[in-house]
Design an enzyme around this catalytic site. Structure first.
Site, PDB file in Angstrom:
ATOM      1  CE  LYS A  92      -3.950   1.919   2.622  1.00 30.23           C
ATOM      2  NZ  LYS A  92      -4.849   1.694   3.788  1.00 30.23           N
ATOM      3  CB  SER A 110      -8.264   3.473   3.147  1.00 35.74           C
ATOM      4  OG  SER A 110      -7.356   2.820   4.025  1.00 35.74           O
ATOM      5  CB  SER A 135      -8.391   0.605   6.057  1.00 34.74           C
ATOM      6  OG  SER A 135      -9.128   1.795   6.028  1.00 34.74           O
TER       7      SER A 135
END
Lengths: 489, 486
Positions: free
Chosen positions: A81, A156, A180
């Site tokens: 990420k 997210s 997330s």
């Protein structure tokens, strides 16, 4: 063979590399080709540094030929990420304000993966500064759900879940502050593990809400999840909130489950909410499965559940307003070209650099910490947080795990709640209490809607009992095939 | 007639002398090239985290123990928010409601009847001492500004007093006492020029005898100890004048301009920051156990006033000497080591406070301040020199003359005396001839002495010492002269 390779688990890829049938360069080239062909449909990656990937693969092949492999995972891809630092790679956090920021250092998890010889893919898309549940707040465009590109991959860590679901990579890392990792895992039909707070070092994870953030893996299988957790878990002297290293090997833990029959609690408060009928049906089937398996399943209560969402939005935004203060246009961030003085530099650089959702949360958090409101909001939220933690501690006196839905609905349409942030916040209602309590949680794929959207359930374990999550999920995985389904491209 | 009296509280920042910074292992020292003592943590790079510097915590606890503070069992860390380019994270990690040290007091000495007499002592009460990180340094160059982050993140303690100081002189006495205490304990060099000690003052005035405090004004930029005295004196005067002229005092922050010798407004109450304090989620609270505290108490230095009392009481040193000596921890250590070799406290202290200190001062320049350790002299050498005087081998006068050379090259005084032929002359035959010469050639003092004017003999002694180039034993000269004159 090509599609087989893309659908393979880490274990299968390890065997391929060991057999010499394929080199790490060949293997990674196939993943890179697949990404280059389909990323425009999914937008899981903000950027793809092909040279960076293939150089690492080449180095791995050289180690293999000189019999100096760093580990059994040497040469295996993993995507990261874009809020986790990799030296000399862009660290955008999905934000305009860090669009051109290149990290001068490695996060601790990055260092650990490199020490294993894993091939890192940088640039996974995400909600801006990990604030969101849709990956639509990314400055670099929304990510689409590989199962249905009209749909959101969740957030997210939408890039992390979509990249694994789309077979761009076999496994990825995300970060989880209020769900997330788990919610995008659920939306994309992959496993998503949020470890216990303190289990994985946060050094190098760009902070959203420091007391809630944890890094964790998203994968196709429980075994892959365990393998990555084995690498990234453990004490780090650079993170004061990191816990002493536990003497445990998660891969070993999940090997023999013949006699493993956990006691599972079903919290009534989580089922009092509106849950999508198909999702509810799938959960019922999961509960029946565990009962049939001989697990003790009982109803429990977590009485303060309803307070979790508001508590979370005070604590998380307060910490975010503080953490994001450093992005000011002075040193390394976007600086407004219009600014004529110091105050302008702050206002304009931040105004231009932050998106709508981030701005909303920074303002909320600044308000919650302001003189005169601090006690009513922030201090009170901390007290409620303690109550929520105690709910779980009490429940865990009689059970090994809590089982809940991961999210009230399967993946929603992109832009569905664009005008209603509260509706989006409500989507995290089942995942948020876990962060507030600091517990480990895992989302497990458990079926599909009639329209082909993945469904999932969440397991929650006591502190540092990740093995319960993995073993319980493995019981289910061994009897089902949902995790092997993959979207068509 | 001045019908007002001031009430003053001080906030003193002291940089701790530690090898690394407060929350990361980047080194810190004064005078490095700009922005060379930094790393990703100092620069507040995204994703970096602070870790505590244990040594800095220990030094702060030691300060607390020295100043009789309470050391609570738990202490925590908070973020203090405001936007300014000298602070990379736009928040400073500090301590809000659980500081490392609570309460405490600092002993001060007020002015005595004369310079030779010890003045009255009293204790100034402290509110708290907390530990935090320093900020960088912003410099304005025309229409641009540049930042040096070397200082950012250096460990800094803030010592806050109660409003328990009642004159500029007391503020001055507080700072000198605090400084010598911290220097003696090796906590900090406390060099104000280098920003290692900084002081803000809260000042108000009230009608004499009134219990109610006046509106306070915070005074900043007091960059030297005399600046503290002068700035506070000016501000007391300004407030008193304003009130007498019918005005009211506004709560505000003012800045002392040492060149213009006046204060002016920096910001008003309305412009004050809301720091939005928040517990730092990246740092765990510190638990200070009794065992840890006891361990730290063991290595504690003697406080200067305690030391001064000991020197006066047990070594019989005069106040004037001790008041200088005890301000300089380095001299004290040297003194005590010398004393273990040769037991003449007064002579040793005299040489240190007068001759040796003068040499240090003469060798120092603005840019290059010297300390005793920069010189070749050792306690052994000083002891040898004093012993030569005490044995009568050389006169005190000769000792003072050769001291500058010995300080610089560390040569053995005995060897030097031999080489230069400086041994005191004790040959009574030769001395008698020289004394007789002095009597023959100086009829005026001879006549005066014989007429009963006792001090006139000193003129004759001076002549003898001159003729022997100071080598004559003064006691013998005195005896011989008196014998010849009788």
């Amino acid at each position: 063979m090509s599609s087989n390779l893309l659908n393979a688990t880490i274990g299968e890829l390890q065997k391929l590399l060991e057999s010499g049938k394929v080199s790490s360069v060949e293997l990674n080239q196939q993943f890179v080709d697949h990404i280059e062909k389909h990323n425009s449909e999914v937008n899981a990656f903000i950027f793809v540094d092909k040279d960076f990937i293939l150089e690492q693969a080449k180095a791995s092949d050289e180690r293999r030929s000189s019999s100096s492999l760093l580990s059994s995972l040497d040469g295996i891809p993993i995507a990261i990420k874009n809020n986790i630092a990799i030296e000399d790679q862009r660290l955008t956090c999905g934000s305009h304000i860090l669009e051109n920021f290149v990290s001068p250092y490695d996060a601790t998890v990055t260092t650990r993966l490199k020490q294993q010889g894993m091939v890192l893919y940088s640039g996974l898309n995400m909600d801006e500064f990990a604030m969101g549940s849709t990956t639509e707040s990314s400055y670099f465009g929304a990510t689409s759900n590989p199962w249905n590109t009209e749909r959101s991959p969740g957030g997210s860590s939408g890039g992390s879940s979509a990249s694994v679901a789309a077979r761009f990579v076999p496994v990825s890392l995300g970060s989880d502050t209020g769900g997330s990792i788990r919610q995008p895992g659920a939306f994309c039909g992959v496993y998503g593990l949020k470890p216990t707070y303190g289990q994985v070092s946060r050094y190098g994870l760009v902070a959203f809400a420091s007391s809630l953030d944890q890094i964790g893996p998203l994968s196709h299988s429980v075994e892959d999840c365990a393998k990555v957790l084995d690498i990234i878990a453990g004490h780090d002297e650079r993170d004061s909130s990191s816990y002493p290293t536990l003497d445990i090997n998660y891969l070993q833990e999940i090997q023999n489950l013949e006699d493993y029959r956990p006691r599972i609690g079903i919290p009534k408060e989580y089922f009092a909410h509106d849950i999508d009928p198909e999702a509810a049906k799938a959960i019922d089937a999961v509960i029946d499965f565990y009962k049939t398996k001989g697990c003790e399943v009982k109803d429990i209560t977590l009485p303060n559940t309803d307070l979790a969402l508001s508590t979370y939005y005070i604590i998380a935004t307060a910490e975010a307003s503080s953490n994001l203060a450093r992005f000011d246009g002075i040193r390394y961030t976007h600086r407004s070209g219009e600014a004529k003085n110091i105050m302008d530099t702050y206002f304009m650089s931040r105004g231009e650099g932050f998106g709508e959702e981030v701005t909303r949360r920074v303002i909320l958090g600044t308000f919650a910490l302001s003189s005169g409101y601090h006690d009513a909001y922030y201090s009170k939220a901390q007290k409620v947080r303690t109550l929520i933690r105690r709910d779980f501690e009490t429940a865990f006196e009689d059970i090994d795990l809590v089982l809940t839905p991961t999210a009230p609905t399967p993946a929603f349409k992109k832009g569905e709640n664009a005008d209603d942030p509260l509706m989006v916040y409500l989507n995290d209602i089942f995942t948020i209490p876990v962060n507030l309590a600091g517990l480990p949680g895992l989302s497990v794929p458990c079926g599909f809607t009639q329209t082909g959207l993945p469904l999932s359930y969440q397991l929650i374990a006591p502190y540092f009992k990740e093995e319960h999550l993995l073993k319980t999920a493995k019981l289910f995985e061994d009897a089902h095939d949902y995790h092997n389904q993959h979207p068509q491209f | 007639m001045n019908k007002f009296e001031p009430v003053i509280g001080l906030e003193v920042h002291v940089q701790l002398s530690t090898e690394s910074k407060m929350f990361t292992n980047a080194p810190y020292y004064f005078g490095a090239e700009p922005n060379t003592l930094t790393n990703a943590v100092v620069m507040g790079m995204p994703g970096t985290l602070p870790v505590l510097n244990k040594r800095a915590i220990e030094k702060t606890i030691q300060v607390g123990l020295l100043l009789d503070c309470e050391i609570p069992r738990q202490s925590k860390w908070d973020r203090k928010h405001y936007f300014y380019p000298d602070m990379p994270k736009n928040y400073q990690i500090s301590q809000y409601d659980q500081p490392l040290c609570v309460g405490g007091e600092v002993e001060i000495e007020l002015e005595g009847e004369s310079r030779n007499v010890m003045g009255p002592h009293r204790y100034v009460k402290l509110t708290r001492i907390h530990l935090e990180e320093d900020v960088g340094k912003l410099t304005h160059l025309g229409d641009i500004s540049v930042v040096d982050y070397n200082r950012a993140g250096a460990p800094l303690i803030e010592i806050v007093t109660e409003p328990d100081i009642y004159s500029p002189e007391e503020a001055y006495a507080f700072l000198t006492s605090l400084r010598s205490t911290l220097q003696a304990a090796g906590i900090s060099d406390c060099d104000m020029e280098k920003g290692q000690l900084r002081c803000d003052a809260n000042i108000s005035v009230k009608p004499v005898g009134s219990a109610k405090l006046g509106t306070k004004v915070e005074l900043k930029n007091l960059n030297s100890i005399t600046g503290v005295r002068n700035g506070i004196a000016y501000e007391i005067d300004r407030q008193t004048r304003d009130i007498l002229a019918g005005g009211t005092i506004t709560q505000e922050t003012r800045r002392w301009d040492a060149d213009a010798e006046m204060t002016y407004v920096m910001r008003t109450k309305e412009e004050a920051h809301d720091y939005r304090y928040m517990p730092d989620p990246d740092l765990m609270p510190v638990i200070i156990t009794d065992e840890w505290k006891a361990e730290l108490a063991k290595g504690l230095a003697e406080k200067p006033f305690d030391r001064q009392r000991r020197y006066m009481d047990t070594l019989d040193l005069p106040y004037t000497i001790t008041s200088v000596l005890c301000q300089e921890p380095e001299l004290c250590t040297f003194f005590e080591e010398t004393l273990t070799i040769h037991k003449n406290a007064k002579a040793i202290a005299n040489f240190l406070v007068n001759d040796i200190q003068r040499e240090i001062a003469e060798a120092s320049h603005d840019e290059d301040q010297k300390v005793l350790a920069d010189f070749a002299i050792t306690p052994g050498i000083l002891a040898e020199l004093v012993a030569l005087v005490d044995k009568g081998t050389i006169s005190n006068q000769i000792a003072k003359e050769i001291l500058p050379e010995i300080i610089k090259n560390g040569k053995s005084p005995a060897t030097l005396v031999k080489e230069k032929g400086l041994e005191q002359s004790s040959d009574s035959g030769e001395l008698e001839l020289i004394c007789q010469d002095a009597i023959d050639n100086n009829p005026k003092p001879v006549a005066e002495f014989k007429a009963g004017k006792e001090p006139a003999i000193n003129a004759l002694k001076g002549q003898v010492m001159k003729a022997t180039r100071g080598k004559a034993n003064p006691k013998m000269v005195d005896d011989i002269l008196r014998k010849l004159l009788s």
